[in-house]
Design a protein around this motif. Structure first.
Motif, PDB file in Angstrom:
ATOM      1  N   THR A  22     -11.249  -0.181  -1.293  1.00 42.47           N
ATOM      2  CA  THR A  22     -11.996   0.736  -0.585  1.00 42.47           C
ATOM      3  C   THR A  22     -11.445   0.997   0.850  1.00 42.47           C
ATOM      4  O   THR A  22     -10.848   0.198   1.439  1.00 42.47           O
ATOM      5  CB  THR A  22     -13.528   0.328  -0.704  1.00 42.47           C
ATOM      6  N   ASP A  23     -11.927   2.123   1.396  1.00 41.61           N
ATOM      7  CA  ASP A  23     -11.791   2.427   2.845  1.00 41.61           C
ATOM      8  C   ASP A  23     -12.318   1.097   3.769  1.00 41.61           C
ATOM      9  O   ASP A  23     -11.635   0.746   4.392  1.00 41.61           O
ATOM     10  CB  ASP A  23     -12.232   3.823   3.267  1.00 41.61           C
ATOM     11  N   GLY A  43     -10.625  -2.226   3.444  1.00 37.42           N
ATOM     12  CA  GLY A  43      -9.028  -2.149   4.046  1.00 37.42           C
ATOM     13  C   GLY A  43      -9.337  -2.239   5.477  1.00 37.42           C
ATOM     14  O   GLY A  43      -8.632  -2.979   6.344  1.00 37.42           O
ATOM     15  N   SER A  68      -8.552   6.183   4.857  1.00 34.77           N
ATOM     16  CA  SER A  68      -7.516   5.407   4.918  1.00 34.77           C
ATOM     17  C   SER A  68      -6.249   6.409   5.285  1.00 34.77           C
ATOM     18  O   SER A  68      -6.330   7.529   4.911  1.00 34.77           O
ATOM     19  CB  SER A  68      -7.082   4.688   3.637  1.00 34.77           C
ATOM     20  N   SER A  98      -3.206   0.483   6.848  1.00 29.43           N
ATOM     21  CA  SER A  98      -2.656   0.005   5.674  1.00 29.43           C
ATOM     22  C   SER A  98      -2.202  -1.356   5.532  1.00 29.43           C
ATOM     23  O   SER A  98      -2.288  -1.991   4.159  1.00 29.43           O
ATOM     24  CB  SER A  98      -1.550   0.830   5.284  1.00 29.43           C
ATOM     25  N   TYR A 113     -10.784  10.859   1.606  1.00 34.66           N
ATOM     26  CA  TYR A 113     -10.976   9.328   1.997  1.00 34.66           C
ATOM     27  C   TYR A 113     -10.451   9.173   3.530  1.00 34.66           C
ATOM     28  O   TYR A 113      -9.838  10.154   3.862  1.00 34.66           O
ATOM     29  CB  TYR A 113     -10.095   8.335   0.941  1.00 34.66           C
ATOM     30  N   ALA A 121       1.044  -1.122  -0.051  1.00 33.44           N
ATOM     31  CA  ALA A 121       0.046  -0.034  -0.061  1.00 33.44           C
ATOM     32  C   ALA A 121       0.937   0.919  -0.040  1.00 33.44           C
ATOM     33  O   ALA A 121       1.772   1.252   0.861  1.00 33.44           O
ATOM     34  CB  ALA A 121      -1.038   0.091   1.293  1.00 33.44           C
ATOM     35  N   LYS A 163      -7.112  -0.812  -6.864  1.00 31.83           N
ATOM     36  CA  LYS A 163      -7.752   0.129  -5.856  1.00 31.83           C
ATOM     37  C   LYS A 163      -8.383  -0.693  -4.910  1.00 31.83           C
ATOM     38  O   LYS A 163      -9.001  -1.791  -4.991  1.00 31.83           O
ATOM     39  CB  LYS A 163      -8.795   0.868  -6.542  1.00 31.83           C
ATOM     40  N   ASP A 177      -3.757   1.120  -3.520  1.00 30.84           N
ATOM     41  CA  ASP A 177      -4.118   2.599  -3.753  1.00 30.84           C
ATOM     42  C   ASP A 177      -5.451   2.746  -3.264  1.00 30.84           C
ATOM     43  O   ASP A 177      -6.686   2.219  -3.473  1.00 30.84           O
ATOM     44  CB  ASP A 177      -3.883   3.369  -5.137  1.00 30.84           C
ATOM     45  N   PRO A 178      -5.698   3.727  -2.331  1.00 26.52           N
ATOM     46  CA  PRO A 178      -7.381   3.846  -1.915  1.00 26.52           C
ATOM     47  C   PRO A 178      -7.838   4.691  -2.848  1.00 26.52           C
ATOM     48  O   PRO A 178      -7.066   5.500  -3.705  1.00 26.52           O
ATOM     49  CB  PRO A 178      -6.993   4.801  -0.508  1.00 26.52           C
ATOM     50  N   TYR A 179      -9.181   4.691  -3.046  1.00 28.25           N
ATOM     51  CA  TYR A 179     -10.085   5.406  -3.766  1.00 28.25           C
ATOM     52  C   TYR A 179      -9.984   6.784  -3.302  1.00 28.25           C
ATOM     53  O   TYR A 179      -9.898   6.907  -1.888  1.00 28.25           O
ATOM     54  CB  TYR A 179     -11.547   4.790  -3.766  1.00 28.25           C
ATOM     55  N   THR A 214      -5.456  -2.794   4.006  1.00 23.19           N
ATOM     56  CA  THR A 214      -5.682  -2.458   2.479  1.00 23.19           C
ATOM     57  C   THR A 214      -4.714  -3.191   1.816  1.00 23.19           C
ATOM     58  O   THR A 214      -5.149  -3.440   0.706  1.00 23.19           O
ATOM     59  CB  THR A 214      -5.033  -0.976   2.364  1.00 23.19           C
TER      60      THR A 214
END
Ligand code: PMP
Length: 325
Positions: free
Chosen positions: A255-256, A259, A231, A277, A229, A179, A253, A206-208, A280
């Protein structure tokens, strides 16, 4: 006798731990590089010490000087430990979305912490980047680390994280899953591993709300990708110089919510109390698991410790408020 001269000598050489429950249905073992075993409880101790050592060597950080940085907490912790041992002051700017635990921990090790708004553009004078730059200009004998663009960041991982994973897997690692934020961990570790074996696949998670995945796929910095976001410590609203996208094979990708739920599963099912993370990263690996086969040996980085998130993802009320439970 086996004695460390100071706490900084305990940085690195973290364990690589096999996951036994969550990844049971996969065709291969999955290994976690558990970085909370570092003294500041995160992987960022490695690059913090390196940034300080390089600045000292280059004469940018002098005795009695002040270290200035924008940090979500983990880099600050590493810098603060180095500052205590080496006799520097620290001033950190951070954003108002970071856990209170992280800020109090930084203050406990002697840092001054300035909290700035999250939802402003990086070049807005109120952003934590701008405030750090201004402080650095105004404070005599100060050094602004700038972990985003300072190559000592990725160099630390090229020199330590990469070689450790290579040696711990006896060169059998096939995938690296990270991450990603400043890009230091993924770039430095991947540069080393790909030097040893160019076939190793490197997956960035990678987070949205971050623009990194879209940038990787299209080469465009598209601000329409960017939205707030939840995260922490990952994703960016610009592309830090520490990235060498040529060593990354794909972005995924997450989502919060997914993760956060995966981080809780890591604690409950593996007994590894890791940070947000880590969830994630492992969720990203699970989303890509059809790409693995019986000969794969993926290594996923768990960046930090769960104690920093007890008011958030490890708190049922918070999880319900966010609609995650
Ligand atoms: N996870 C956490 C908890 C972090 O603090 C960071 C550092 N920002 C990362 C992941 C990403 O690491 P890097 O900055 O090296 O890409």
């Amino acid at each position: 006798m086996d004695i460390k001269n100071n706490i900084l000598e305990t940085i690195g050489n973290t364990p690589l731990i096999r996951l036994n429950s969550i990844t049971k249905a996969l065709p291969c073992p999955v290994l976690a590089k558990v970085e909370y075993f570092n003294p500041g409880n995160s992987i960022k101790d490695r690059m913090a010490l390196k940034m300080v050592e390089v600045a000292e060597k280059e004469g940018k950080l002098k005795p009695g000087g002040t270290i200035i940085e924008c940090t979500s907490g983990n880099t600050g912790m590493g810098l603060a430990l180095a500052a205590v041992v080496k006799g520097y002051k620290c001033i950190f700017t951070t954003t108002d979305k970071q856990s209170k635990e992280k800020l109090n921990i930084l203050r406990a090790v002697g840092a001054e912490v300035i909290v700035c708004p999250t939802d402003v553009e990086p070049d807005d004078p109120r952003s934590y980047y701008s405030v750090a730059r201004k402080l650095a200009a105004e404070t005599p004998n100060s050094f602004h680390c700038n972990q985003y663009d300072n190559f000592a960041n990725r160099q630390a991982h090229f020199e330590t994280t990469g070689p450790e994973i290579w040696e711990q897997t006896d060169g059998k690692v096939t995938h690296l899953i990270v991450a990603t934020g400043t890009g230091g961990t993924i770039t430095g570790t991947a540069q080393y591993l790909k030097k040893m074996n160019p076939e190793i696949q490197v997956w960035a998670i990678d987070p949205y709300g971050s623009l990194l995945a879209h940038y990787f796929e299209t080469g465009e910095v598209d601000m329409s990708q960017v939205h707030p976001y939840i995260s922490e410590g990952i994703g960016e609203d610009f592309v830090p110089k520490n990235y060498d996208m040529s060593v990354v094979d794909r972005f995924e990708k997450v989502t919060d919510k997914e993760g956060a739920i995966m981080a809780r599963r890591i604690a409950l099912e593996e007994g590894i109390f890791a940070g947000y993370s880590a969830g994630t990263a492992l969720q990203g690996l699970m989303q890509l698991s059809t790409l693995l086969n019986k000969d794969s040996l993926p290594v996923v980085i768990f960046h930090d410790h769960g104690s920093r998130y007890v008011g958030k993802i490890y708190n049922d009320t918070w999880m319900k408020e966010k609609g995650f439970l």
